[in-house]
Motif scaffolding. Structure first.
Motif, PDB file in Angstrom:
ATOM      1  N   GLY A 128      79.171  -8.880 112.080  1.00  0.00           N
ATOM      2  CA  GLY A 128      79.040  -7.461 112.405  1.00  0.00           C
ATOM      3  C   GLY A 128      80.274  -6.675 112.012  1.00  0.00           C
ATOM      4  N   ALA A 129      81.462  -7.232 112.281  1.00  0.00           N
ATOM      5  CA  ALA A 129      82.710  -6.565 111.897  1.00  0.00           C
ATOM      6  C   ALA A 129      82.826  -6.449 110.379  1.00  0.00           C
ATOM      7  N   TYR A 130      82.346  -7.477 109.669  1.00  0.00           N
ATOM      8  CA  TYR A 130      82.360  -7.417 108.198  1.00  0.00           C
ATOM      9  C   TYR A 130      81.489  -6.268 107.705  1.00  0.00           C
ATOM     10  N   SER A 131      80.305  -6.135 108.297  1.00  0.00           N
ATOM     11  CA  SER A 131      79.386  -5.080 107.861  1.00  0.00           C
ATOM     12  C   SER A 131      79.930  -3.697 108.159  1.00  0.00           C
ATOM     13  N   GLU A 132      80.790  -3.591 109.188  1.00  0.00           N
ATOM     14  CA  GLU A 132      81.334  -2.297 109.596  1.00  0.00           C
ATOM     15  C   GLU A 132      82.736  -2.063 109.043  1.00  0.00           C
ATOM     16  N   ASN A 133      83.212  -2.946 108.164  1.00  0.00           N
ATOM     17  CA  ASN A 133      84.517  -2.783 107.508  1.00  0.00           C
ATOM     18  C   ASN A 133      85.669  -2.697 108.506  1.00  0.00           C
ATOM     19  N   PHE A 331      73.144   4.012 102.581  1.00  0.00           N
ATOM     20  CA  PHE A 331      71.723   4.353 102.666  1.00  0.00           C
ATOM     21  C   PHE A 331      70.923   3.064 102.860  1.00  0.00           C
ATOM     22  N   ASN A 332      70.803   2.627 104.105  1.00  0.00           N
ATOM     23  CA  ASN A 332      69.938   1.482 104.365  1.00  0.00           C
ATOM     24  C   ASN A 332      68.628   1.965 104.987  1.00  0.00           C
ATOM     25  N   ASP A 333      67.755   1.023 105.346  1.00  0.00           N
ATOM     26  CA  ASP A 333      66.450   1.433 105.860  1.00  0.00           C
ATOM     27  C   ASP A 333      66.565   2.157 107.199  1.00  0.00           C
ATOM     28  N   TYR A 334      67.591   1.834 108.001  1.00  0.00           N
ATOM     29  CA  TYR A 334      67.775   2.515 109.282  1.00  0.00           C
ATOM     30  C   TYR A 334      68.330   3.923 109.086  1.00  0.00           C
ATOM     31  N   GLU A 431      74.962   1.554 122.726  1.00  0.00           N
ATOM     32  CA  GLU A 431      74.317   0.297 122.364  1.00  0.00           C
ATOM     33  C   GLU A 431      73.134   0.544 121.425  1.00  0.00           C
ATOM     34  N   THR A 432      72.793  -0.453 120.637  1.00  0.00           N
ATOM     35  CA  THR A 432      71.599  -0.406 119.810  1.00  0.00           C
ATOM     36  C   THR A 432      70.380  -0.143 120.695  1.00  0.00           C
ATOM     37  N   GLY A 433      69.554   0.816 120.295  1.00  0.00           N
ATOM     38  CA  GLY A 433      68.382   1.172 121.089  1.00  0.00           C
ATOM     39  C   GLY A 433      68.270   2.676 121.208  1.00  0.00           C
ATOM     40  N   ASP A 434      67.592   3.136 122.246  1.00  0.00           N
ATOM     41  CA  ASP A 434      67.411   4.576 122.407  1.00  0.00           C
ATOM     42  C   ASP A 434      68.734   5.279 122.670  1.00  0.00           C
ATOM     43  N   SER A 435      69.744   4.539 123.123  1.00  0.00           N
ATOM     44  CA  SER A 435      71.067   5.151 123.309  1.00  0.00           C
ATOM     45  C   SER A 435      71.621   5.669 121.985  1.00  0.00           C
ATOM     46  N   TRP A 436      71.262   5.036 120.855  1.00  0.00           N
ATOM     47  CA  TRP A 436      71.642   5.580 119.554  1.00  0.00           C
ATOM     48  C   TRP A 436      71.264   7.054 119.458  1.00  0.00           C
ATOM     49  N   PHE A 437      70.021   7.335 119.786  1.00  0.00           N
ATOM     50  CA  PHE A 437      69.463   8.668 119.543  1.00  0.00           C
ATOM     51  C   PHE A 437      69.911   9.659 120.614  1.00  0.00           C
ATOM     52  N   GLY A 457      73.641  -3.635 113.896  1.00  0.00           N
ATOM     53  CA  GLY A 457      72.668  -3.406 114.966  1.00  0.00           C
ATOM     54  C   GLY A 457      72.394  -4.613 115.836  1.00  0.00           C
ATOM     55  N   SER A 458      73.441  -5.314 116.261  1.00  0.00           N
ATOM     56  CA  SER A 458      73.269  -6.521 117.067  1.00  0.00           C
ATOM     57  C   SER A 458      73.170  -6.140 118.537  1.00  0.00           C
ATOM     58  N   ILE A 459      72.015  -6.399 119.164  1.00  0.00           N
ATOM     59  CA  ILE A 459      71.879  -5.993 120.556  1.00  0.00           C
ATOM     60  C   ILE A 459      72.807  -6.827 121.438  1.00  0.00           C
ATOM     61  N   GLY A 460      73.420  -6.159 122.400  1.00  0.00           N
ATOM     62  CA  GLY A 460      74.420  -6.784 123.247  1.00  0.00           C
ATOM     63  C   GLY A 460      75.838  -6.529 122.781  1.00  0.00           C
ATOM     64  N   TRP A 461      76.006  -5.983 121.581  1.00  0.00           N
ATOM     65  CA  TRP A 461      77.338  -5.708 121.025  1.00  0.00           C
ATOM     66  C   TRP A 461      78.188  -4.858 121.957  1.00  0.00           C
ATOM     67  N   SER A 462      77.573  -3.908 122.635  1.00  0.00           N
ATOM     68  CA  SER A 462      78.355  -2.890 123.332  1.00  0.00           C
ATOM     69  C   SER A 462      79.124  -3.422 124.526  1.00  0.00           C
ATOM     70  N   VAL A 463      78.671  -4.510 125.164  1.00  0.00           N
ATOM     71  CA  VAL A 463      79.406  -5.027 126.326  1.00  0.00           C
ATOM     72  C   VAL A 463      80.790  -5.496 125.892  1.00  0.00           C
TER      73      VAL A 463
END
Length: 607
Positions: A128-133, A331-334, A431-437, A457-463
């Protein structure tokens, strides 16, 4: 110790001693005390102490760890460094997430785990850290140096005499790997790994043999010679050509706009992007994963551009523009809402951290984003048409319907009250989910931090990320918004927050399942066992540390809980469980979910 290494995050308020070197300067890791003034005893001249000093010099003052027999001696020597604080986590995944959150605020993070069983557990967080630089230093206590090259089978492995499984796994999610199994080149490998993490803004892997950490060596006996990160410079001719081509392209545009993307951070170009906005007068938006990178109080800021789920009137202005500058986009699918953005390549100037592409025309390499924006700002012709159009069509958002007394709380009402909590002394973790929006719609005041993990977008990341971020900026009150499904993945490290005296406010959104998955594709697998979340946190608290919990079902209870958390319990970890209906989601999630579902379910192309 005076840290001199540049932070990756110019976009966020600076904290601690981490600073960014001026453009063109050489970023150097060194101590402010001259080497001649330091007398290093043999107990300080070990591999473990050298690694500890290097971490501190790079800007790390907190390391997140999980003990295991291969790293125990190393942990002793890290703890012996007076400027380094070792924070024990409940599991390796959370330790990695915490280092991720720490790096977002401090500019670099670190975690320490044991061989293979720990390394493969932390791997998801490192990916996840790699994907987020994010520059993250993952340290593993490795096998005894005498066991390499033998046919011995060790515990914590898959039962083969080949010890390279962990290394091979890390090779795909780190930019450098160092296996330290001898003392002769240990200092060189460690220095190379840390400098590479900072230079590339990616995670690195360092394995240290368990029998080496405590051994002195002459390469550690004196204060290490400072080493430098070579400055990255633009090719002057390429920079000039890119600016000329861009100016020519923009001169034909009637209503150009600017959109900031997530790679603004790794490019250290947030300030330069705002300088261009000031000079050009263009309407300025951000992609969702760049929220918080530019000031939302800027007079020409128009919101989050996220296609069909953008903030009101933002997408209309961006997609109707005849030229758009995208700074570091992904520009990914999300982020493209199931590939449904109404953008045209021939209208776009895409600025990457080290190259610029002008529409369907040429690409200019070796051009740094910050240099490009600053040069363009000096020469661009001011054009406020797009912002004037936005101001013309803008209608203030309506307020949600007022809840009747004792009526079940609605999510839009909840976030109306959350908005009032934000200040320069807060930070938001979504966290990933409706909290995004829901969190995307928050208007961030000056100095308010904001983080979420969109690419991975790994769920549980935010804790874990909340733990790390709060540890990095203790002066800020972190507000974390976590769904019940995500919380069940990583809940244990609430205990680590308590042990370290953190004062975060966690809003646990209890709506009975994986809501974001429900809106993409529903099924019985999205329903989870309901927990008594406040009861769980009370049990974890167990009378040790400062903790306060509340369960709210109505607006009146939410208002009272927020008041308590921000007044008499302002120095406590506060956990507020918010009970919501399972179908109470943001309209943006409903729209986004249906489009992502359509993208996921595309039939195979005919062969």
């Amino acid at each position: 110790m005076d840290t001199k290494i540049g932070s990756i995050d110019e976009c966020k308020p600076t904290t601690g001693d981490v600073g960014s070197p001026p453009n063109g300067a050489v970023a150097t890791i060194h101590d402010s005390v001259p080497p001649s003034a330091i007398s290093v005893s043999s107990c300080d001249a070990t591999l473990g102490r050298h690694l500890a000093r290097r971490l501190v010099q790079a800007g790390v003052t907190d390391v997140f760890s999980v003990p295991g027999d291969f790293n125990l001696t190393l942990l002793d020597h890290l703890m012996a460094e007076p400027e380094l604080n070792l924070i024990g986590c409940c599991n390796e995944l959370n330790a990695g997430y915490a280092a991720d959150g720490y790096a977002r605020s401090r500019g670099v993070g670190a975690c320490v785990v044991t061989f293979t069983v720990g390394g493969l557990s932390v791997l998801n967080a490192i990916a996840g850290a790699y994907s987020e630089n994010l520059p993250l230093i993952c340290i593993v206590g490795g096998p005894n140096s005498n066991d390499y090259g033998t046919n011995r089978i060790l515990h914590h492995t898959i039962g083969l005499p080949d010890f390279s499984q962990e290394l091979r796994c890390f090779q795909t999610v780190t930019c450098y790997q160092a296996v330290v199994n001898n003392l002769e080149d240990a200092h060189e490998q460690i220095d190379k790994a840390i400098s590479t993490a900072l230079k590339e803004s990616k995670p690195v892997y360092i394995s240290v043999s368990c029998n080496l950490a405590a051994i002195p060596h002459h390469t550690f006996a004196r204060d290490p010679i400072p080493f430098s990160l070579a400055p990255r410079l633009s090719n002057s001719m390429g920079l000039e050509a890119a600016v000329e081509a861009t100016l020519e392209f923009l001169s034909k545009a009637v209503k150009p706009v600017m959109v900031g993307g997530p790679k603004l951070r790794v490019a250290k170009a947030c300030d330069a992007f705002v300088e261009l906005a000031d000079a050009s007068g263009y309407a300025m938006a951000v992609m969702p994963s760049a929220k918080g990178f530019v000031p939302e109080h800027h007079p020409h800021f128009i919101g989050t551009y996220w296609g069909a789920v953008s903030t009101p009137f933002c997408s209309e202005i961006v997609e109707s523009a005849d030229a758009y500058i995208f700074a570091g986009p992904i520009f990914n699918d999300y982020s493209s809402v199931g590939y449904s953005l109404l953008l045209k390549k021939e209208k776009a100037i895409v600025v990457h951290p080290d190259r610029v592409t002008v529409a369907n025309g040429p690409t200019f390499g070796c051009v740094l984003m910050s240099d490009f924006f600053r040069e363009l700002a000096k020469r661009v012709k001011r054009n406020e048409t797009a912002y004037e159009n936005y101001h013309r069509i803008f209608v203030p958002e309506g307020k949600p319907l007022k809840c009747k007394p004792r009526e079940p709380l609605r999510v839009n009402t909840m976030f109306q009250h959350i908005q009032k909590m934000l200040s320069s002394e807060t930070a938001v973790i979504a966290e990933t989910g409706d909290s995004w929006f829901n969190c995307q719609k928050l208007k961030l005041p000056k100095g308010c931090g904001y983080e979420f993990q969109m690419q991975y977008g790994s769920i549980g990341w935010s804790v874990g990320a909340t733990l790390g971020y709060a540890q990095a900026v203790p002066e800020k009150r972190v507000l974390a918004f976590i769904g019940d499904g995500s919380f069940q993945v990583t809940a244990q490290d609430i205990s680590t927050m308590l042990r370290n005296g953190q004062k975060t406010i966690i809003f646990l959104i209890n709506n009975g399942g994986y809501t974001i998955e429900v809106e993409i594709h529903d099924g019985p697998y999205n329903v989870i066992k309901n927990w008594n979340y406040t009861g769980l946190v009370d049990a974890i608290h167990n009378g040790e540390g400062n903790c306060w919990t509340s369960k709210v079902r109505h607006e009146e209870e939410l208002v009272e809980a927020i008041k308590t958390a921000t007044t008499e319990k302002k120095d406590c970890l506060c956990f507020i469980e918010v009970i919501l209906h399972k179908d109470d989601t943001s309209k943006e999630l409903l729209e986004w979910g249906s489009r992502v579902s359509a993208a996921n379910s595309r039939p195979p192309n005919p062969q």
